[in-house]
Motif scaffolding. Structure first.
Motif, PDB file in Angstrom:
ATOM      1  N   GLY A   1      51.753  41.500  23.884  1.00 35.57           N
ATOM      2  CA  GLY A   1      51.239  40.712  22.760  1.00 35.57           C
ATOM      3  C   GLY A   1      51.905  40.892  21.419  1.00 35.57           C
ATOM      4  O   GLY A   1      51.235  41.116  20.431  1.00 35.57           O
ATOM      5  N   GLU A   2      53.228  40.779  21.355  1.00 43.34           N
ATOM      6  CA  GLU A   2      53.926  40.960  20.081  1.00 43.34           C
ATOM      7  C   GLU A   2      54.309  39.637  19.422  1.00 43.34           C
ATOM      8  O   GLU A   2      54.727  39.613  18.282  1.00 43.34           O
ATOM      9  CB  GLU A   2      55.174  41.823  20.291  1.00 43.34           C
ATOM     10  N   GLN A   3      54.178  38.535  20.149  1.00 38.63           N
ATOM     11  CA  GLN A   3      54.539  37.232  19.587  1.00 38.63           C
ATOM     12  C   GLN A   3      53.431  36.697  18.687  1.00 38.63           C
ATOM     13  O   GLN A   3      52.265  36.981  18.902  1.00 38.63           O
ATOM     14  CB  GLN A   3      54.764  36.209  20.710  1.00 38.63           C
ATOM     15  N   GLN A   4      53.816  35.868  17.713  1.00 35.16           N
ATOM     16  CA  GLN A   4      52.812  35.268  16.834  1.00 35.16           C
ATOM     17  C   GLN A   4      52.248  33.982  17.432  1.00 35.16           C
ATOM     18  O   GLN A   4      51.224  33.497  17.003  1.00 35.16           O
ATOM     19  CB  GLN A   4      53.381  35.024  15.427  1.00 35.16           C
ATOM     20  N   VAL A   5      52.925  33.402  18.446  1.00 38.05           N
ATOM     21  CA  VAL A   5      52.424  32.201  19.124  1.00 38.05           C
ATOM     22  C   VAL A   5      52.202  32.521  20.596  1.00 38.05           C
ATOM     23  O   VAL A   5      52.872  33.392  21.142  1.00 38.05           O
ATOM     24  CB  VAL A   5      53.406  31.001  18.979  1.00 38.05           C
TER      25      VAL A   5
ATOM     26  N   LYS B   1      59.092  25.873  14.683  1.00 37.96           N
ATOM     27  CA  LYS B   1      60.213  26.784  14.937  1.00 37.96           C
ATOM     28  C   LYS B   1      59.759  28.037  15.704  1.00 37.96           C
ATOM     29  O   LYS B   1      60.466  28.510  16.595  1.00 37.96           O
ATOM     30  CB  LYS B   1      60.845  27.162  13.593  1.00 37.96           C
ATOM     31  N   GLU B   2      58.579  28.568  15.386  1.00 39.73           N
ATOM     32  CA  GLU B   2      58.088  29.788  16.037  1.00 39.73           C
ATOM     33  C   GLU B   2      57.878  29.575  17.537  1.00 39.73           C
ATOM     34  O   GLU B   2      57.888  30.521  18.312  1.00 39.73           O
ATOM     35  CB  GLU B   2      56.754  30.265  15.438  1.00 39.73           C
ATOM     36  N   GLU B   3      57.625  28.321  17.933  1.00 39.73           N
ATOM     37  CA  GLU B   3      57.359  28.023  19.346  1.00 39.73           C
ATOM     38  C   GLU B   3      58.636  27.859  20.158  1.00 39.73           C
ATOM     39  O   GLU B   3      58.588  27.793  21.377  1.00 39.73           O
ATOM     40  CB  GLU B   3      56.534  26.746  19.466  1.00 39.73           C
ATOM     41  N   ARG B   4      59.777  27.782  19.477  1.00 40.58           N
ATOM     42  CA  ARG B   4      61.052  27.634  20.183  1.00 40.58           C
ATOM     43  C   ARG B   4      61.594  29.015  20.529  1.00 40.58           C
ATOM     44  O   ARG B   4      61.544  29.931  19.714  1.00 40.58           O
ATOM     45  CB  ARG B   4      62.066  26.901  19.305  1.00 40.58           C
TER      46      ARG B   4
ATOM     47  N   ASP C   1      44.030  35.716  26.535  1.00 46.85           N
ATOM     48  CA  ASP C   1      44.772  36.558  25.592  1.00 46.85           C
ATOM     49  C   ASP C   1      46.123  36.995  26.168  1.00 46.85           C
ATOM     50  O   ASP C   1      46.462  38.172  26.172  1.00 46.85           O
ATOM     51  CB  ASP C   1      43.935  37.771  25.179  1.00 46.85           C
ATOM     52  N   LYS C   2      46.874  36.018  26.682  1.00 47.89           N
ATOM     53  CA  LYS C   2      48.203  36.286  27.225  1.00 47.89           C
ATOM     54  C   LYS C   2      49.257  35.634  26.341  1.00 47.89           C
ATOM     55  O   LYS C   2      48.972  34.689  25.612  1.00 47.89           O
ATOM     56  CB  LYS C   2      48.338  35.714  28.644  1.00 47.89           C
ATOM     57  N   ARG C   3      50.475  36.155  26.409  1.00 44.81           N
ATOM     58  CA  ARG C   3      51.617  35.580  25.708  1.00 44.81           C
ATOM     59  C   ARG C   3      52.716  35.366  26.743  1.00 44.81           C
ATOM     60  O   ARG C   3      52.976  36.260  27.549  1.00 44.81           O
ATOM     61  CB  ARG C   3      52.149  36.533  24.632  1.00 44.81           C
ATOM     62  N   ILE C   4      53.372  34.196  26.701  1.00 47.25           N
ATOM     63  CA  ILE C   4      54.450  33.951  27.648  1.00 47.25           C
ATOM     64  C   ILE C   4      55.681  33.377  26.951  1.00 47.25           C
ATOM     65  O   ILE C   4      55.585  32.795  25.874  1.00 47.25           O
ATOM     66  CB  ILE C   4      54.047  32.988  28.790  1.00 47.25           C
ATOM     67  N   VAL C   5      56.826  33.561  27.609  1.00 41.44           N
ATOM     68  CA  VAL C   5      58.045  32.841  27.244  1.00 41.44           C
ATOM     69  C   VAL C   5      58.412  32.057  28.495  1.00 41.44           C
ATOM     70  O   VAL C   5      58.241  32.544  29.602  1.00 41.44           O
ATOM     71  CB  VAL C   5      59.203  33.781  26.819  1.00 41.44           C
TER      72      VAL C   5
END
Length: 126
Positions: free
Chosen positions: A40-44, A6-9, A89-93
């Protein structure tokens, strides 16, 4: 690693709107991918949304079949993307929209998903 939790959606309407207004996109037929780097605020490392046009596929059954195949192909091949995101160390949507005209077999969808993820890796490495 081969899970799709669910966290990845990507469900947040504000984030989805931000993605489509400010994000970058590219084509990898039969997909159109849009992506946006996030602080970097997402957990995934990556959150994703899959979409299939209601205009092209009138029946919900057809849209659901395509989305199911896309999710499965992503689930099995996301490791290469996650490796790059953890290393840098990147976060994307991002979103993957299906723009094909007919329902593709799973083998083609998986092959093109691999190509799309490789292309996304190249975009992120820039």
């Amino acid at each position: 690693m081969y899970t799709f939790k669910k966290e990845e959606r990507l469900c947040n309407k504000k984030l989805i709107e931000k993605l489509f207004h400010n994000g970058s996109s590219f084509l990898c037929y039969p997909f159109k991918a849009s992506w946006l780097l996030m602080p970097g605020e997402q957990q995934v490392p990556a959150q994703i949304v899959f979409s299939v046009s209601k205009k092209r596929f009138k029946r919900a059954v057809d849209r659901n079949v395509i989305k199911r195949r896309m999710r499965e192909a992503y689930r099995l091949n996301k490791k290469q993307l996650y490796d790059l995101l953890f290393a840098t160390d990147k976060r994307i949507v991002f979103s993957i929209g299906y723009i094909g005209k007919e329902i593709a077999p799973y083998e083609l969808i998986e092959k093109k998903m691999l190509k799309l993820l490789t292309q996304l890796n190249a975009e992120l490495a820039k």
